[in-house]
Write a protein that holds these residues in place. Structure first.
Motif, PDB file in Angstrom:
ATOM      1  N   ALA A  25     -43.527  35.694 -12.984  1.00 49.47           N
ATOM      2  CA  ALA A  25     -43.671  36.021 -11.425  1.00 49.47           C
ATOM      3  C   ALA A  25     -44.320  34.524 -10.732  1.00 49.47           C
ATOM      4  CB  ALA A  25     -44.431  36.984 -11.010  1.00 49.47           C
ATOM      5  N   SER A  26     -44.632  33.643 -11.514  1.00 50.69           N
ATOM      6  CA  SER A  26     -45.241  32.400 -11.111  1.00 50.69           C
ATOM      7  C   SER A  26     -44.332  31.455 -10.737  1.00 50.69           C
ATOM      8  CB  SER A  26     -46.171  32.011 -12.398  1.00 50.69           C
ATOM      9  OG  SER A  26     -47.168  32.850 -12.813  1.00 50.69           O
ATOM     10  N   VAL A  27     -44.893  30.605  -9.970  1.00 53.90           N
ATOM     11  CA  VAL A  27     -44.097  29.466  -9.482  1.00 53.90           C
ATOM     12  C   VAL A  27     -44.644  27.910  -9.916  1.00 53.90           C
ATOM     13  CG1 VAL A  27     -43.356  28.212  -7.499  1.00 53.90           C
ATOM     14  CG2 VAL A  27     -43.607  30.615  -7.219  1.00 53.90           C
ATOM     15  N   ASP A  28     -43.550  27.384 -10.574  1.00 53.45           N
ATOM     16  CA  ASP A  28     -43.739  25.971 -11.070  1.00 53.45           C
ATOM     17  C   ASP A  28     -43.977  25.015 -10.044  1.00 53.45           C
ATOM     18  OD1 ASP A  28     -43.671  23.467 -12.115  1.00 53.45           O
ATOM     19  OD2 ASP A  28     -42.153  23.786 -13.627  1.00 53.45           O
ATOM     20  N   PRO A  29     -45.384  24.425  -9.763  1.00 54.92           N
ATOM     21  CA  PRO A  29     -45.541  23.538  -8.728  1.00 54.92           C
ATOM     22  C   PRO A  29     -44.703  22.323  -8.633  1.00 54.92           C
ATOM     23  CG  PRO A  29     -47.316  23.543 -10.580  1.00 54.92           C
ATOM     24  CD  PRO A  29     -46.210  24.693 -10.715  1.00 54.92           C
ATOM     25  N   ARG A  30     -44.279  22.045  -9.531  1.00 57.24           N
ATOM     26  CA  ARG A  30     -43.384  20.836  -9.693  1.00 57.24           C
ATOM     27  C   ARG A  30     -41.842  21.038  -9.027  1.00 57.24           C
ATOM     28  NH1 ARG A  30     -42.776  18.725 -15.557  1.00 57.24           N
ATOM     29  NH2 ARG A  30     -42.169  20.817 -15.860  1.00 57.24           N
TER      30      ARG A  30
ATOM     31  N   VAL B 100     -41.594  30.119 -20.072  1.00 58.64           N
ATOM     32  CA  VAL B 100     -42.360  31.482 -20.586  1.00 58.64           C
ATOM     33  C   VAL B 100     -42.409  31.369 -21.767  1.00 58.64           C
ATOM     34  CG1 VAL B 100     -42.908  33.713 -20.063  1.00 58.64           C
ATOM     35  CG2 VAL B 100     -41.985  32.367 -18.294  1.00 58.64           C
ATOM     36  N   ALA B 101     -41.132  31.495 -22.765  1.00 59.57           N
ATOM     37  CA  ALA B 101     -41.155  31.601 -24.160  1.00 59.57           C
ATOM     38  C   ALA B 101     -41.997  30.531 -24.818  1.00 59.57           C
ATOM     39  CB  ALA B 101     -39.560  31.556 -24.536  1.00 59.57           C
ATOM     40  N   ARG B 102     -41.748  29.213 -24.268  1.00 63.94           N
ATOM     41  CA  ARG B 102     -42.736  28.350 -24.798  1.00 63.94           C
ATOM     42  C   ARG B 102     -44.071  28.153 -24.724  1.00 63.94           C
ATOM     43  NH1 ARG B 102     -45.684  24.417 -23.277  1.00 63.94           N
ATOM     44  NH2 ARG B 102     -44.941  24.759 -21.082  1.00 63.94           N
ATOM     45  N   LYS B 103     -44.580  28.948 -23.646  1.00 65.74           N
ATOM     46  CA  LYS B 103     -46.149  29.119 -23.270  1.00 65.74           C
ATOM     47  C   LYS B 103     -46.422  30.115 -24.334  1.00 65.74           C
ATOM     48  CE  LYS B 103     -46.375  27.664 -18.717  1.00 65.74           C
ATOM     49  NZ  LYS B 103     -47.599  26.670 -18.724  1.00 65.74           N
ATOM     50  N   LEU B 104     -45.666  31.269 -24.590  1.00 63.21           N
ATOM     51  CA  LEU B 104     -45.896  32.430 -25.293  1.00 63.21           C
ATOM     52  C   LEU B 104     -45.845  31.711 -26.912  1.00 63.21           C
ATOM     53  CD1 LEU B 104     -44.292  35.603 -23.999  1.00 63.21           C
ATOM     54  CD2 LEU B 104     -46.682  34.717 -23.579  1.00 63.21           C
ATOM     55  N   SER B 105     -45.101  31.096 -27.250  1.00 64.57           N
ATOM     56  CA  SER B 105     -45.030  30.417 -28.552  1.00 64.57           C
ATOM     57  C   SER B 105     -46.253  29.498 -28.974  1.00 64.57           C
ATOM     58  CB  SER B 105     -43.665  29.621 -28.858  1.00 64.57           C
ATOM     59  OG  SER B 105     -43.693  29.039 -30.005  1.00 64.57           O
ATOM     60  N   ALA B 106     -46.777  28.819 -27.909  1.00 68.45           N
ATOM     61  CA  ALA B 106     -47.932  28.121 -28.207  1.00 68.45           C
ATOM     62  C   ALA B 106     -49.003  29.105 -28.399  1.00 68.45           C
ATOM     63  CB  ALA B 106     -48.186  27.090 -26.889  1.00 68.45           C
ATOM     64  N   LEU B 107     -49.027  30.213 -27.568  1.00 67.70           N
ATOM     65  CA  LEU B 107     -50.203  31.378 -27.592  1.00 67.70           C
ATOM     66  C   LEU B 107     -50.108  32.033 -28.882  1.00 67.70           C
ATOM     67  CD1 LEU B 107     -52.548  32.624 -26.244  1.00 67.70           C
ATOM     68  CD2 LEU B 107     -50.611  34.241 -25.128  1.00 67.70           C
TER      69      LEU B 107
ATOM     70  N   GLY C  51     -41.202  24.534  -7.394  1.00 64.88           N
ATOM     71  CA  GLY C  51     -41.188  25.386  -6.360  1.00 64.88           C
ATOM     72  C   GLY C  51     -40.388  26.651  -6.650  1.00 64.88           C
ATOM     73  N   ARG C  52     -40.020  26.504  -7.906  1.00 64.10           N
ATOM     74  CA  ARG C  52     -39.426  27.855  -8.301  1.00 64.10           C
ATOM     75  C   ARG C  52     -39.878  28.561  -9.363  1.00 64.10           C
ATOM     76  NH1 ARG C  52     -36.036  23.216  -8.452  1.00 64.10           N
ATOM     77  NH2 ARG C  52     -34.306  23.179  -7.030  1.00 64.10           N
ATOM     78  N   LEU C  53     -39.658  29.686  -9.671  1.00 61.28           N
ATOM     79  CA  LEU C  53     -40.146  30.685 -10.689  1.00 61.28           C
ATOM     80  C   LEU C  53     -39.948  29.908 -12.071  1.00 61.28           C
ATOM     81  CD1 LEU C  53     -39.038  34.182  -9.658  1.00 61.28           C
ATOM     82  CD2 LEU C  53     -41.022  32.989  -9.322  1.00 61.28           C
ATOM     83  N   LEU C  54     -40.890  30.238 -12.998  1.00 63.03           N
ATOM     84  CA  LEU C  54     -40.979  29.530 -14.241  1.00 63.03           C
ATOM     85  C   LEU C  54     -39.577  30.075 -15.002  1.00 63.03           C
ATOM     86  CD1 LEU C  54     -44.669  29.907 -15.615  1.00 63.03           C
ATOM     87  CD2 LEU C  54     -43.419  27.768 -14.619  1.00 63.03           C
ATOM     88  N   THR C  55     -38.939  29.382 -15.520  1.00 57.05           N
ATOM     89  CA  THR C  55     -37.687  29.672 -16.499  1.00 57.05           C
ATOM     90  C   THR C  55     -37.801  30.588 -17.609  1.00 57.05           C
ATOM     91  OG1 THR C  55     -37.611  27.732 -17.653  1.00 57.05           O
ATOM     92  CG2 THR C  55     -36.389  27.580 -15.546  1.00 57.05           C
ATOM     93  N   PRO C  56     -37.404  31.322 -17.998  1.00 57.51           N
ATOM     94  CA  PRO C  56     -37.429  32.064 -19.260  1.00 57.51           C
ATOM     95  C   PRO C  56     -37.812  31.105 -20.368  1.00 57.51           C
ATOM     96  CG  PRO C  56     -35.641  32.872 -18.138  1.00 57.51           C
ATOM     97  CD  PRO C  56     -35.987  31.885 -17.427  1.00 57.51           C
ATOM     98  N   ALA C  57     -37.226  30.044 -20.620  1.00 58.76           N
ATOM     99  CA  ALA C  57     -37.672  28.965 -21.534  1.00 58.76           C
ATOM    100  C   ALA C  57     -38.944  28.410 -21.499  1.00 58.76           C
ATOM    101  CB  ALA C  57     -36.709  27.848 -21.467  1.00 58.76           C
TER     102      ALA C  57
END
Length: 335
Positions: free
Chosen positions: A79-84, A94-101, A86-92
């Protein structure tokens, strides 16, 4: 209620005696344990900081998080917006962030700071591995960028052309590009070459085609003239600003979009240096370069990644049926 511990998780955990040193920065220890580029390290730091901030807001101890907590974090990311953009974060993304986590928690499991990795059973977004959200470019559009770059009359124009050539002709990642030093240029077996550190910290080298080498040499000659030194005495970053600082990735993003706007390309404000990396793969495959050679050039561990970059892979002109039929006809004619 679980207490908020995001800023001091490491200190308390060390106080329990889980590690011999105190305090220990788990995130930095985790990053030091992996072979990563500085750009990737910075991205992973942001990813983990984002998780810790979310935990703090949820009054959650990250060391006691469950897969349900990770699911909540994932939904917040979606539900977050990418500040660069102005659109919602893509599934890719989000998946990358969860992979890092997940990698971070796997490291904590090995340190026995947590009993299990809470990301393992979390509901990760489904990512189409056969699709990339990056906006690609056709060969004609890449040519239009070069036309706009050569028409530029700014003092920085030689650098702009060199940046464009290195991205388009080598398919470099922007992090690889801005990390180049003058000393990385060289000669090997009659080839002009460039050495750099690729993804995963792997040492890599690529050949510079004559035209690419020429624009890089021209840029260095202009830079040496402005500094009033011989080209041979230039040191430090290959690509620099007017003040001599290393050119950063954000400047390259702005540069590509400015060129695209000047060239009249559609959706110019959505293009990025990665668009040229996609164009490199598509053009190389269209010119008949074998998939494995393109894969090696791009530094991909998995050929499926290279295929995803090839935007023309479903073009019916490239259907193997044509080659098979042509080969059969040739055999019949020869018989």
């Amino acid at each position: 209620m679980r207490r908020s511990t995001a800023p001091s998780v490491v200190a308390r955990t060390s106080a329990r005696g889980l590690t011999p040193a105190a305090p220990v920065d788990f995130t930095e220890a985790w990053l030091r344990n992996r072979r990563l580029s500085e750009h990737t390290r910075a991205a992973y730091r942001r990813d983990i900081a984002g998780w810790l901030t979310w935990c703090s807001g949820a009054d959650l101890d990250p060391l006691r998080a469950t897969f349900l907590d990770v699911n909540g974090f994932a939904r917040a990311l979606e539900a977050s917006v990418d500040p660069r953009t102005g659109r919602l974060l893509t599934p890719a993304t989000v998946a990358r962030k969860l992979s890092a986590l997940s990698s971070w928690y796997a490291f904590l499991v090995r340190l026995r700071a947590v009993p299990a990795n809470p990301v393992t059973d979390a509901d990760r977004p489904r990512v189409n591995r056969d699709h990339s959200a990056t906006l690609g470019l056709t060969p004609d559009q890449v040519d239009a960028l070069f036309t706009a770059a050569h028409a530029d009359r700014k003092p920085s124009a030689p650098r702009t052309v060199a940046v464009l050539a290195l991205l388009a002709d080598l398919g470099l990642r922007v992090g690889e590009l801005v990390s180049l030093d003058v000393a990385d240029l060289g000669h090997e077996r009659a080839h002009r070459s460039v050495r750099f550190t690729g993804k995963g910290g792997r040492a890599r080298r690529r050949a510079l085609a004559p035209d690419t080498a020429a624009v890089v040499d021209h840029y260095l000659a202009v830079r040496a003239r402005d500094q009033r030194v011989p080209v041979e005495e230039l040191t430090g970053p290959l690509l620099v600003t007017a003040t001599g600082a290393r050119l950063d990735r954000h400047a390259v993003f702005r540069m590509i979009r400015r060129l695209a706007r000047d060239a009249g390309l559609p959706a110019w404000d959505r293009l990025s240096p990665h668009s040229l990396r996609h164009a490199f793969a598509t053009t190389a495959r269209a010119e008949g370069v074998p998939l494995e050679d393109v894969q090696d050039a791009m530094g991909h561990a998995d050929p499926r990644t290279t295929r995803r970059y090839d935007r023309d892979r479903h073009n019916l002109d490239r259907d193997p049926a044509y080659r098979i039929a042509a080969a059969r006809a040739a055999r019949a004619a020869g018989g």
